[in-house]
Design an enzyme around this catalytic site. Sequence first.
Site, PDB file in Angstrom:
ATOM      1  N   LYS A 221     157.853  64.848   6.455  1.00  0.00           N
ATOM      2  CA  LYS A 221     158.057  66.231   6.894  1.00  0.00           C
ATOM      3  C   LYS A 221     156.742  66.916   7.266  1.00  0.00           C
ATOM      4  CE  LYS A 221     162.701  66.810   5.187  1.00  0.00           C
ATOM      5  NZ  LYS A 221     163.674  67.440   4.277  1.00  0.00           N
ATOM      6  N   ARG A 257     165.044  60.537  -0.804  1.00  0.00           N
ATOM      7  CA  ARG A 257     165.544  60.210   0.540  1.00  0.00           C
ATOM      8  C   ARG A 257     164.326  59.927   1.421  1.00  0.00           C
ATOM      9  NH1 ARG A 257     166.242  62.999   5.210  1.00  0.00           N
ATOM     10  NH2 ARG A 257     168.085  62.580   6.462  1.00  0.00           N
TER      11      ARG A 257
HETATM   12  C1  7PJ Z   1     167.243  66.304   4.182  1.00  0.00           C
HETATM   13  C2  7PJ Z   1     168.575  65.952   4.407  1.00  0.00           C
HETATM   14  C3  7PJ Z   1     166.827  66.638   2.861  1.00  0.00           C
HETATM   15  C4  7PJ Z   1     169.096  66.204   2.178  1.00  0.00           C
HETATM   16  C5  7PJ Z   1     167.504  65.925   6.283  1.00  0.00           C
HETATM   17  C6  7PJ Z   1     164.486  65.189   7.912  1.00  0.00           C
HETATM   18  C7  7PJ Z   1     165.491  66.235   8.217  1.00  0.00           C
HETATM   19  N1  7PJ Z   1     169.494  65.881   3.414  1.00  0.00           N
HETATM   20  N2  7PJ Z   1     168.725  65.712   5.729  1.00  0.00           N
HETATM   21  N3  7PJ Z   1     167.796  66.568   1.896  1.00  0.00           N
HETATM   22  N4  7PJ Z   1     166.582  66.270   5.370  1.00  0.00           N
HETATM   23  N5  7PJ Z   1     169.974  66.175   1.165  1.00  0.00           N
HETATM   24  O1  7PJ Z   1     164.778  64.113   7.402  1.00  0.00           O
HETATM   25  O2  7PJ Z   1     163.303  65.477   8.230  1.00  0.00           O
HETATM   26  O3  7PJ Z   1     165.685  67.006   2.567  1.00  0.00           O
HETATM   27  S1  7PJ Z   1     167.211  65.755   8.001  1.00  0.00           S
END
Ligand code: 7PJ
Length: 279
Positions: A221, A257
């Site tokens: 990020k 994640r």
């Molecule tokens: C997240 C997500 C996060 C959860 C994305 C990216 C943006 N779902 N989906 N938490 N980020 N739960 O991966 O930069 O931080 S998409």
Amino acid sequence: MLAFPIRPHSDGRPQVMGIVNVTPDSFSDGGRHASTQAARDHGLALLEAGADCLDVGGESTRPGADPVSESEELDRVAPVIEAILAERPHTPISIDTMKPSVARAAVHAGASLWNDVNALRADTAPETAMELGVPVCLMHMQGEPRTMQAAPHYDDVVNDVARYLGQRAGVLLATGFDRNLIVLDPGIGFGKTLEHNLQLMASLEHFVSLGLPVLFGASRKRFIQAIDDPAVDAMDRLGGSIAVALHAARAGCAIVRVHDVRETVQALKVQAAVLNAGA
Ligand code: 7PJ
């Protein structure tokens, strides 16, 4: 229905969730089939690299991204979920969507967790979660992806985010949803300045202490670029991504994640071995 792992491993390590984005390249000769194939191959490679589960998403929620239609999103994700499960039948797959209809179709295709960056704020979303009976991840976001980075504001970011997540969990519990199936996520980067992100990351233990599993998503990020150097693009953020994944693990987060599964799993295993040797 297969159980999705929403608690840390027995040695304290968080579950590693590998990110599978399904974003078709409309200029590719192969069209839909090529993007399905590419996302399937990527998901299988992440499993090979040690991912405990996969997060499949068909709508970009990056800052400034435009919304995608329901049918387009469904056409992207369902074939990928099916193709991964055809090859690796017991894979826990989450569906990253804000749309109840997409979540329903994805669960019917074999997904076993609904990851909602909108925390079930869409019409009928809590009822749909109740109907599906799979775990849900409620993420905090201020505003909506297209405009959320314009002027994020909080009175006290940690308290405001925690209170919001508590409220969203309360709405879900009021439908009769099982408390043991709720995961919380402070939503790093979703309507937050660098200072907001840092305060949330410094307070992950507070979120863990709320008593529900916490998912942490900070891989690649922008805050990493903001801390390091304006020149580091998304592909140059591995060091920062691993630093915060290790931090989240120590704070007791249940799931991280990430894009870089192999490197993250190795770092988490080494950290857990050292911490457990000293325990
Ligand atoms: C997240 C997500 C996060 C959860 C994305 C990216 C943006 N779902 N989906 N938490 N980020 N739960 O991966 O930069 O931080 S998409």
